[in-house]
Design a protein around this motif. Structure first.
Motif, PDB file in Angstrom:
ATOM      1  N   LEU A  40      32.285 -56.164 -81.199  1.00  0.00           N
ATOM      2  CA  LEU A  40      32.325 -57.301 -82.121  1.00  0.00           C
ATOM      3  C   LEU A  40      31.063 -58.148 -81.989  1.00  0.00           C
ATOM      4  CD1 LEU A  40      35.877 -58.884 -81.994  1.00  0.00           C
ATOM      5  CD2 LEU A  40      34.709 -58.025 -83.999  1.00  0.00           C
ATOM      6  N   TRP A  44      28.435 -58.978 -84.888  1.00  0.00           N
ATOM      7  CA  TRP A  44      28.094 -60.338 -85.342  1.00  0.00           C
ATOM      8  C   TRP A  44      26.576 -60.517 -85.365  1.00  0.00           C
ATOM      9  CZ3 TRP A  44      32.318 -59.963 -87.123  1.00  0.00           C
ATOM     10  CH2 TRP A  44      33.546 -60.308 -86.579  1.00  0.00           C
ATOM     11  N   ALA A  49      24.817 -63.460 -87.421  1.00  0.00           N
ATOM     12  CA  ALA A  49      25.609 -64.608 -86.986  1.00  0.00           C
ATOM     13  C   ALA A  49      25.402 -64.790 -85.485  1.00  0.00           C
ATOM     14  CB  ALA A  49      27.084 -64.402 -87.317  1.00  0.00           C
ATOM     15  N   PRO A  50      24.199 -65.242 -85.058  1.00  0.00           N
ATOM     16  CA  PRO A  50      23.897 -65.280 -83.620  1.00  0.00           C
ATOM     17  C   PRO A  50      24.815 -66.217 -82.832  1.00  0.00           C
ATOM     18  CG  PRO A  50      22.207 -66.425 -84.875  1.00  0.00           C
ATOM     19  CD  PRO A  50      23.070 -65.728 -85.868  1.00  0.00           C
ATOM     20  N   ASP A  51      25.207 -67.331 -83.442  1.00  0.00           N
ATOM     21  CA  ASP A  51      26.074 -68.266 -82.718  1.00  0.00           C
ATOM     22  C   ASP A  51      27.432 -67.643 -82.430  1.00  0.00           C
ATOM     23  OD1 ASP A  51      24.505 -71.044 -83.137  1.00  0.00           O
ATOM     24  OD2 ASP A  51      24.369 -69.805 -84.919  1.00  0.00           O
ATOM     25  N   VAL A  52      27.981 -66.955 -83.455  1.00  0.00           N
ATOM     26  CA  VAL A  52      29.280 -66.320 -83.272  1.00  0.00           C
ATOM     27  C   VAL A  52      29.160 -65.191 -82.252  1.00  0.00           C
ATOM     28  CG1 VAL A  52      31.225 -65.279 -84.460  1.00  0.00           C
ATOM     29  CG2 VAL A  52      29.772 -66.861 -85.684  1.00  0.00           C
ATOM     30  N   THR A  55      29.102 -66.685 -78.754  1.00  0.00           N
ATOM     31  CA  THR A  55      30.420 -67.178 -78.373  1.00  0.00           C
ATOM     32  C   THR A  55      31.371 -66.022 -78.096  1.00  0.00           C
ATOM     33  OG1 THR A  55      29.976 -68.983 -79.876  1.00  0.00           O
ATOM     34  CG2 THR A  55      32.191 -68.830 -79.014  1.00  0.00           C
ATOM     35  N   GLU A  56      31.304 -64.994 -78.936  1.00  0.00           N
ATOM     36  CA  GLU A  56      32.170 -63.839 -78.747  1.00  0.00           C
ATOM     37  C   GLU A  56      31.879 -63.160 -77.408  1.00  0.00           C
ATOM     38  OE1 GLU A  56      34.638 -62.612 -80.855  1.00  0.00           O
ATOM     39  OE2 GLU A  56      35.069 -61.269 -79.192  1.00  0.00           O
ATOM     40  N   VAL A  59      33.021 -65.873 -74.637  1.00  0.00           N
ATOM     41  CA  VAL A  59      34.438 -66.232 -74.624  1.00  0.00           C
ATOM     42  C   VAL A  59      35.327 -65.002 -74.796  1.00  0.00           C
ATOM     43  CG1 VAL A  59      36.210 -67.539 -75.822  1.00  0.00           C
ATOM     44  CG2 VAL A  59      33.998 -68.571 -75.414  1.00  0.00           C
ATOM     45  N   VAL A  63      35.533 -64.794 -70.948  1.00  0.00           N
ATOM     46  CA  VAL A  63      36.653 -65.624 -70.502  1.00  0.00           C
ATOM     47  C   VAL A  63      37.994 -64.919 -70.717  1.00  0.00           C
ATOM     48  CG1 VAL A  63      37.813 -67.818 -70.847  1.00  0.00           C
ATOM     49  CG2 VAL A  63      35.333 -67.715 -70.926  1.00  0.00           C
TER      50      VAL A  63
END
Lengths: 178, 123
Positions: A40, A44, A49-52, A55-56, A59, A63
């Protein structure tokens, strides 16, 4: 955005998703879910979509996997996943899921093609945010929307995280025995 | 059909992921697998949003002088929030599973229904 790369990543995503569904052992399923999250995150970044993607990767792959490993370590006590015959729910679940997938797939032709610049979403709202962001002194539109335009919604997001943290603490507090 | 697959493959994959996640969520007796199913379901929705943000030849939404066209940044914002909310939900669900295991010594819905580890007289 090369179509071949996107197709490869979509196939990897599907394969990892099927592996998550098929592994009976939770630990194996979590490892498969890590691969799924990685696919995923790569998808992205290919979709710009570098920010997503970041985060993916942090997180979703980080996480969430760590959370599952902690819980598996805590719960792998007595019964080490006794392999027993599946319940009879299966046929009914397949029916429900089949109906849901058919219904959802039916709506796909109504969506604009992926990457179509004449899609309604590109006509008014997105250009407005893109045009107003440089005035704020930030280059990243995602940051600008999160912090400036929709800052109050981001506050709501923080509240959700806080409530979840409080709820986790409440769940782990044992009852006081009389 | 082929044209549909070529132009909307990401949406179709998202639908399959939604189905996979939903199936694990409602069919798997293991509570941990159910949470994983919920996560797969939710990422299927993410895929719909991020794929809808793609613009052919678009750049990442980092605005520079004379740059562009850019992809749509708004779905990215929504999905960033959704990822964070999703991990909160996962954390709470995982905590509940750990607590259930501490009380009943099982993480399987069918065993729980059969009354495994039930303590009748608890003060």
């Amino acid at each position: 955005m090369t179509p071949t790369l996107v197709s490869l990543l979509l196939v990897l995503l599907l394969a990892a998703g099927v592996a998550v569904a098929l592994f009976r052992d939770p630990l194996a399923a979590v490892v498969a879910f890590g691969i799924y999250s990685l696919a995923l995150a790569m998808l992205w970044s290919v979709f710009r979509a570098p920010d997503v993607a970041l985060t993916e990767a942090a997180v979703g792959a980080g996480v969430t996997t760590a959370l599952f490993l902690v819980v598996i370590a805590r719960t792998s006590g007595r019964s080490a996943e006794t392999v027993r015959s599946r319940s009879t729910v299966r046929g009914r679940s397949l029916l429900v899921v089949g109906a849901f997938v058919a219904l959802a797939a039916w709506t796909v032709p109504a969506l604009p093609a992926v990457g179509d610049p004449s899609a309604p979403a590109f006509q008014r709202v997105a250009p407005a945010y893109l045009a107003r962001t440089p005035d704020l002194g930030v280059a990243n539109v995602v940051t600008a929307v999160l912090v400036f335009f929709r800052g109050f919604d981001t506050f709501g997001e923080v509240v959700v995280v806080f409530v979840a943290g409080v709820a986790v603490l409440a769940v782990f507090r044992r009852e006081v025995s009389a | 059909m082929t044209a549909l697959l070529a132009s909307r493959a990401a949406f179709l994959v998202a639908v399959v992921l939604l189905g996979l996640g939903l199936f694990v969520l409602i069919d798997d007796p293991n509570l941990l697998k159910k949470i994983l199913g919920l996560n797969v379901f939710q990422t299927g929705i993410f895929l719909v949003y991020v794929a809808a943000a793609v613009r052919a030849g678009g750049r990442s939404p980092l605005v520079v002088e004379g740059g562009g066209p850019y992809v749509n940044p708004l779905p990215h914002v929504l999905i960033l929030t959704a990822i964070v909310v999703g991990v909160s939900v996962t954390a709470l669900a995982a905590a509940l599973v750990a607590r259930i295991h501490a009380e009943r010594a099982t993480v399987r819905a069918d065993e729980l229904r059969d009354g495994a580890g039930e303590v009748r007289d608890r003060e």
